[in-house]
Motif scaffolding. Structure first.
Motif, PDB file in Angstrom:
ATOM      1  N   TYR A 115      10.444  -4.262   6.784  1.00 42.62           N
ATOM      2  CA  TYR A 115       9.329  -3.436   7.254  1.00 42.62           C
ATOM      3  C   TYR A 115       8.115  -3.582   6.347  1.00 42.62           C
ATOM      4  O   TYR A 115       6.977  -3.728   6.830  1.00 42.62           O
ATOM      5  CB  TYR A 115       9.763  -1.965   7.323  1.00 42.62           C
ATOM      6  CG  TYR A 115       8.657  -1.032   7.746  1.00 42.62           C
ATOM      7  CD1 TYR A 115       8.205  -1.008   9.069  1.00 42.62           C
ATOM      8  CD2 TYR A 115       8.051  -0.184   6.819  1.00 42.62           C
ATOM      9  CE1 TYR A 115       7.171  -0.151   9.447  1.00 42.62           C
ATOM     10  CE2 TYR A 115       7.027   0.674   7.201  1.00 42.62           C
ATOM     11  CZ  TYR A 115       6.593   0.680   8.519  1.00 42.62           C
ATOM     12  OH  TYR A 115       5.572   1.523   8.894  1.00 42.62           O
ATOM     13  N   TYR A 116       8.320  -3.565   5.039  1.00 44.93           N
ATOM     14  CA  TYR A 116       7.199  -3.685   4.117  1.00 44.93           C
ATOM     15  C   TYR A 116       6.545  -5.068   4.208  1.00 44.93           C
ATOM     16  O   TYR A 116       5.317  -5.186   4.101  1.00 44.93           O
ATOM     17  CB  TYR A 116       7.662  -3.434   2.681  1.00 44.93           C
ATOM     18  CG  TYR A 116       8.086  -2.004   2.401  1.00 44.93           C
ATOM     19  CD1 TYR A 116       7.679  -0.960   3.215  1.00 44.93           C
ATOM     20  CD2 TYR A 116       8.899  -1.695   1.313  1.00 44.93           C
ATOM     21  CE1 TYR A 116       8.071   0.344   2.973  1.00 44.93           C
ATOM     22  CE2 TYR A 116       9.295  -0.393   1.047  1.00 44.93           C
ATOM     23  CZ  TYR A 116       8.886   0.628   1.880  1.00 44.93           C
ATOM     24  OH  TYR A 116       9.275   1.913   1.631  1.00 44.93           O
ATOM     25  N   GLN A 117       7.361  -6.102   4.386  1.00 41.81           N
ATOM     26  CA  GLN A 117       6.800  -7.447   4.531  1.00 41.81           C
ATOM     27  C   GLN A 117       5.903  -7.558   5.758  1.00 41.81           C
ATOM     28  O   GLN A 117       4.901  -8.283   5.755  1.00 41.81           O
ATOM     29  CB  GLN A 117       7.917  -8.496   4.633  1.00 41.81           C
ATOM     30  CG  GLN A 117       8.579  -8.830   3.320  1.00 41.81           C
ATOM     31  CD  GLN A 117       9.599  -9.950   3.436  1.00 41.81           C
ATOM     32  OE1 GLN A 117      10.601  -9.964   2.752  1.00 41.81           O
ATOM     33  NE2 GLN A 117       9.342 -10.903   4.311  1.00 41.81           N
ATOM     34  N   ALA A 118       6.261  -6.826   6.819  1.00 43.78           N
ATOM     35  CA  ALA A 118       5.514  -6.942   8.078  1.00 43.78           C
ATOM     36  C   ALA A 118       4.334  -5.982   8.165  1.00 43.78           C
ATOM     37  O   ALA A 118       3.395  -6.231   8.924  1.00 43.78           O
ATOM     38  CB  ALA A 118       6.458  -6.696   9.256  1.00 43.78           C
ATOM     39  N   LYS A 122       2.210  -6.294   3.424  1.00 45.22           N
ATOM     40  CA  LYS A 122       2.214  -7.651   3.955  1.00 45.22           C
ATOM     41  C   LYS A 122       1.429  -8.630   3.085  1.00 45.22           C
ATOM     42  O   LYS A 122       1.601  -9.843   3.226  1.00 45.22           O
ATOM     43  CB  LYS A 122       1.657  -7.657   5.384  1.00 45.22           C
ATOM     44  CG  LYS A 122       0.235  -7.135   5.513  1.00 45.22           C
ATOM     45  CD  LYS A 122      -0.172  -7.107   6.979  1.00 45.22           C
ATOM     46  CE  LYS A 122      -1.583  -6.531   7.144  1.00 45.22           C
ATOM     47  NZ  LYS A 122      -1.971  -6.480   8.587  1.00 45.22           N
ATOM     48  N   ASP A 123       0.617  -8.125   2.170  1.00 45.48           N
ATOM     49  CA  ASP A 123      -0.114  -9.008   1.265  1.00 45.48           C
ATOM     50  C   ASP A 123       0.700  -9.372   0.018  1.00 45.48           C
ATOM     51  O   ASP A 123       0.255 -10.187  -0.788  1.00 45.48           O
ATOM     52  CB  ASP A 123      -1.427  -8.349   0.832  1.00 45.48           C
ATOM     53  CG  ASP A 123      -2.401  -8.195   1.991  1.00 45.48           C
ATOM     54  OD1 ASP A 123      -2.336  -9.024   2.923  1.00 45.48           O
ATOM     55  OD2 ASP A 123      -3.200  -7.232   1.973  1.00 45.48           O
ATOM     56  N   SER A 124       1.873  -8.763  -0.142  1.00 41.52           N
ATOM     57  CA  SER A 124       2.748  -9.068  -1.272  1.00 41.52           C
ATOM     58  C   SER A 124       3.782 -10.100  -0.870  1.00 41.52           C
ATOM     59  O   SER A 124       4.151 -10.206   0.307  1.00 41.52           O
ATOM     60  CB  SER A 124       3.453  -7.789  -1.763  1.00 41.52           C
ATOM     61  OG  SER A 124       2.520  -6.804  -2.155  1.00 41.52           O
ATOM     62  N   PRO A 126       7.598 -11.870  -0.659  1.00 44.92           N
ATOM     63  CA  PRO A 126       8.952 -11.322  -0.521  1.00 44.92           C
ATOM     64  C   PRO A 126       9.612 -11.046  -1.872  1.00 44.92           C
ATOM     65  O   PRO A 126      10.339 -10.060  -2.026  1.00 44.92           O
ATOM     66  CB  PRO A 126       9.692 -12.407   0.262  1.00 44.92           C
ATOM     67  CG  PRO A 126       8.634 -13.098   1.049  1.00 44.92           C
ATOM     68  CD  PRO A 126       7.419 -13.089   0.169  1.00 44.92           C
ATOM     69  N   SER A 127       9.362 -11.917  -2.852  1.00 41.81           N
ATOM     70  CA  SER A 127       9.945 -11.723  -4.177  1.00 41.81           C
ATOM     71  C   SER A 127       9.392 -10.463  -4.837  1.00 41.81           C
ATOM     72  O   SER A 127      10.139  -9.690  -5.452  1.00 41.81           O
ATOM     73  CB  SER A 127       9.674 -12.941  -5.059  1.00 41.81           C
ATOM     74  OG  SER A 127      10.239 -12.776  -6.350  1.00 41.81           O
ATOM     75  N   ASP A 128       8.089 -10.236  -4.701  1.00 42.83           N
ATOM     76  CA  ASP A 128       7.489  -9.024  -5.277  1.00 42.83           C
ATOM     77  C   ASP A 128       8.064  -7.774  -4.631  1.00 42.83           C
ATOM     78  O   ASP A 128       8.375  -6.787  -5.316  1.00 42.83           O
ATOM     79  CB  ASP A 128       5.972  -9.056  -5.100  1.00 42.83           C
ATOM     80  CG  ASP A 128       5.297 -10.072  -6.006  1.00 42.83           C
ATOM     81  OD1 ASP A 128       5.925 -10.471  -7.009  1.00 42.83           O
ATOM     82  OD2 ASP A 128       4.158 -10.479  -5.702  1.00 42.83           O
ATOM     83  N   ILE A 129       8.170  -7.790  -3.307  1.00 44.81           N
ATOM     84  CA  ILE A 129       8.721  -6.631  -2.595  1.00 44.81           C
ATOM     85  C   ILE A 129      10.180  -6.411  -2.978  1.00 44.81           C
ATOM     86  O   ILE A 129      10.641  -5.268  -3.115  1.00 44.81           O
ATOM     87  CB  ILE A 129       8.568  -6.822  -1.072  1.00 44.81           C
ATOM     88  CG1 ILE A 129       7.080  -6.864  -0.697  1.00 44.81           C
ATOM     89  CG2 ILE A 129       9.265  -5.697  -0.308  1.00 44.81           C
ATOM     90  CD1 ILE A 129       6.815  -7.229   0.751  1.00 44.81           C
ATOM     91  N   ALA A 130      10.906  -7.492  -3.170  1.00 39.82           N
ATOM     92  CA  ALA A 130      12.323  -7.384  -3.529  1.00 39.82           C
ATOM     93  C   ALA A 130      12.521  -6.668  -4.859  1.00 39.82           C
ATOM     94  O   ALA A 130      13.582  -6.081  -5.099  1.00 39.82           O
ATOM     95  CB  ALA A 130      12.965  -8.768  -3.581  1.00 39.82           C
ATOM     96  N   TRP A 131      11.502  -6.699  -5.729  1.00 45.03           N
ATOM     97  CA  TRP A 131      11.620  -5.993  -6.999  1.00 45.03           C
ATOM     98  C   TRP A 131      11.785  -4.488  -6.807  1.00 45.03           C
ATOM     99  O   TRP A 131      12.433  -3.819  -7.606  1.00 45.03           O
ATOM    100  CB  TRP A 131      10.402  -6.276  -7.886  1.00 45.03           C
ATOM    101  CG  TRP A 131      10.534  -7.531  -8.685  1.00 45.03           C
ATOM    102  CD1 TRP A 131       9.872  -8.703  -8.488  1.00 45.03           C
ATOM    103  CD2 TRP A 131      11.384  -7.744  -9.813  1.00 45.03           C
ATOM    104  NE1 TRP A 131      10.262  -9.643  -9.414  1.00 45.03           N
ATOM    105  CE2 TRP A 131      11.190  -9.075 -10.237  1.00 45.03           C
ATOM    106  CE3 TRP A 131      12.304  -6.943 -10.495  1.00 45.03           C
ATOM    107  CZ2 TRP A 131      11.876  -9.606 -11.326  1.00 45.03           C
ATOM    108  CZ3 TRP A 131      12.983  -7.479 -11.580  1.00 45.03           C
ATOM    109  CH2 TRP A 131      12.770  -8.798 -11.974  1.00 45.03           C
ATOM    110  N   ILE A 132      11.197  -3.944  -5.749  1.00 45.44           N
ATOM    111  CA  ILE A 132      11.369  -2.506  -5.474  1.00 45.44           C
ATOM    112  C   ILE A 132      12.841  -2.199  -5.245  1.00 45.44           C
ATOM    113  O   ILE A 132      13.412  -1.280  -5.852  1.00 45.44           O
ATOM    114  CB  ILE A 132      10.536  -2.079  -4.251  1.00 45.44           C
ATOM    115  CG1 ILE A 132       9.063  -2.415  -4.447  1.00 45.44           C
ATOM    116  CG2 ILE A 132      10.724  -0.581  -3.979  1.00 45.44           C
ATOM    117  CD1 ILE A 132       8.212  -2.206  -3.192  1.00 45.44           C
ATOM    118  N   GLY A 133      13.478  -2.978  -4.378  1.00 46.71           N
ATOM    119  CA  GLY A 133      14.898  -2.780  -4.108  1.00 46.71           C
ATOM    120  C   GLY A 133      15.760  -3.084  -5.312  1.00 46.71           C
ATOM    121  O   GLY A 133      16.766  -2.405  -5.560  1.00 46.71           O
ATOM    122  N   SER A 134      15.382  -4.115  -6.095  1.00 45.27           N
ATOM    123  CA  SER A 134      16.177  -4.481  -7.261  1.00 45.27           C
ATOM    124  C   SER A 134      16.135  -3.396  -8.328  1.00 45.27           C
ATOM    125  O   SER A 134      17.143  -3.118  -8.985  1.00 45.27           O
ATOM    126  CB  SER A 134      15.671  -5.796  -7.847  1.00 45.27           C
ATOM    127  OG  SER A 134      15.948  -6.867  -6.985  1.00 45.27           O
TER     128      SER A 134
END
Length: 476
Positions: A115-118, A122-124, A126-134
């Motif tokens: 959802y955040y990627q879309a 969307k300007d970040s 996938p690796s940057d967004i994955a840091w939130i989950g990590s």
């Protein structure tokens, strides 16, 4: 000069039983005899000063007591554990609700990644967004080092209530986030920290009530996180379409509030706290090769274990699967994990936890290799189901082998140390996978990386098993 020995005195009404279970927490007015030392299962008598003016033990010699508590075999007998009853099963139910609100919510990260990627981020990358989950994943485990020790000391309900309030407040605050750094602070750090302050201690209550049925109890407890990981993604996806992101997070917060209320009422300690709990990080526990190799294996496994769950939605869309269906894949995998958690728990009581975890994790590694090569809807569903079952076995029994590697009243400390170490694997794994995906433009190299780390964890578990049994055969 008197000697101190720590343990728990359990009375059954007979003098012999009382003597057999008398423990290291007693202060003896005279040095114990050789016969008493044998009855107490204390092998290193060189640390005891006798009345014949024997020289004191050197500082390099291990002291009997807290430092060895994490590596000595358990002193509790099977008859000391309730193995059931209303209070014991209420504890399991309460902890299950707690794992649903914490680990179950964290397991739903894949739907937020997509959802955040879309939309919102969307300007970040996938690796940057994955840091939130990590960060979330890592903080579920890291606080176990401190709160596991507090649990052993008997400090439980106060931190549980405070951390529950933090979790709910952080979820509400996530609803107001619009920028990347805000999501890192609220959903990554605050939610993750709240979950970690809850997860480690409540899991430590189960071995207080069960020994022979520990696998079943842990499996049923872990079903809560599977239910959360199955329900939360579907709820989030559908609620966002109905009421928007902000009210979706608020509704999730109210659900967590309800579940944590049940957890606070149900989860309970049984054994008395330790008066001397020693250091928070008990280095001497790692003198046990079995415990050391097992802890390393968890770190290596978690470098790749959550890669599939994090990216299965995105990879399915990349392969051409309808986005309206792909978000269900995470829920399908978590539904499969419920089967693995219960089934693995039942089987572990028969053949041993590691004897179930090792083959199940091997299967998870094979499916991690295969996952990026599945391009059809049916193939991805099959991988999601089987991977969910296999990984569910591993996660549900994660703490079970640790119980055998020391005494029950120290279980919170050992679990906390292991969870802290593996947290760094959970922290780095998904972003590394995201970086590999950014660099290669597909998920095939990601699958090779993640599958190899899971397989490495299997090899290290085999080594731990050998040191625990001193044989390649046997229940373990």
């Amino acid at each position: 000069m008197s000697s101190r020995f720590e343990a728990t005195t359990i009375r059954h009404g007979a003098d012999d039983a009382t003597t057999a279970m008398a423990s290291r927490t007693q202060t003896l007015t005279s040095p114990p005899s050789m016969e008493e030392l044998k009855k107490s299962n204390i092998s290193d008598v060189s640390t005891v000063r006798g009345q014949n003016d024997q020289p004191p033990a050197s500082k390099e010699e291990p002291e009997i007591g807290n430092e060895y508590a994490a590596v000595d075999p358990p002193t509790e007998s099977d008859s000391d554990f309730p193995e059931g009853g209303f209070r014991a099963w209420m504890c399991v139910f309460g902890v299950s609700c707690g794992t649903c609100a914490t680990f179950g919510f964290v397991n739903a990260w894949g739907v937020f990644q997509a959802y955040y990627q879309a939309t919102l981020l969307k300007d970040s990358t996938p690796s940057d967004i994955a840091w939130i989950g990590s960060v979330q994943y890592a903080l579920v485990f890291i606080p176990g080092l401190v709160f596991g020790r507090l649990f052993d000391m008997g400090i439980f309900k106060g931190p549980l209530i405070a951390s529950s309030a933090l979790l709910v407040a952080a979820t509400f605050l996530t609803a107001q986030c619009t920028q990347y750094w805000q999501f890192i602070l609220c959903q990554g750090i605050a939610v993750g920290l709240g979950c970690g302050m809850i997860f480690g201690p409540i899991v430590g209550t189960i071995p207080h009530w069960f020994k022979k049925k520990l696998g079943v109890a842990l499996g049923l407890m872990a079903v809560g996180s599977s239910i959360g990981g199955c329900v939360f993604p579907i709820a989030v996806q559908n609620l966002i379409n109905l009421v928007g992101f902000q009210w979706t997070m608020r509704i999730i917060g109210f659900i967590q509030l309800f579940l944590m209320g049940i957890c606070i009422l149900g989860a309970e300690r049984r054994l008395p706290p330790r008066k001397r709990s020693g250091p928070f990080f008990n280095v001497r526990a790692f003198k046990s090769p079995a415990y050391t190799w097992y802890t390393i294996s968890t770190f290596v496994s978690f470098l790749g274990l959550y890669t599939v769950l994090t990216y299965i939605d995105v990879s399915a869309q990349f392969a051409g699967v309808d986005p309206n269906f792909s978000f269900y894949l995470l829920s399908i995998a978590n539904a499969g994990s419920a089967v693995g958690r219960v089934g693995g728990g039942i089987l572990s009581d028969v053949v041993g936890a590691l004897n179930i975890m090792i083959p199940a994790t091997f299967i998870a590694g094979i499916l991690t290799y295969a996952w990026p090569f599945a391009t059809s809807k049916g193939a991805i569903i099959v991988i999601a189901v089987i991977y969910g079952i296999a990984s569910g076995v591993y996660v549900s029994l994660l703490t079970a082998p640790i119980v055998r590697m020391g005494e029950t009243h120290d279980v919170g400390n050992r679990i906390g140390m292991t969870l802290t170490v593996l947290a760094f694997g959970a922290l780095g794994g998904p972003p590394i996978s995201g970086a590999i995906n950014d660099a290669t433009g597909n998920f095939k190299a990601v699958g090779i990386y993640a599958g190899s780390t899971v397989m490495g964890g299997v090899v290290l578990m085999l080594i731990s098993r050998y040191y625990l049994l001193r044989s390649w055969r046997g229940k373990c």
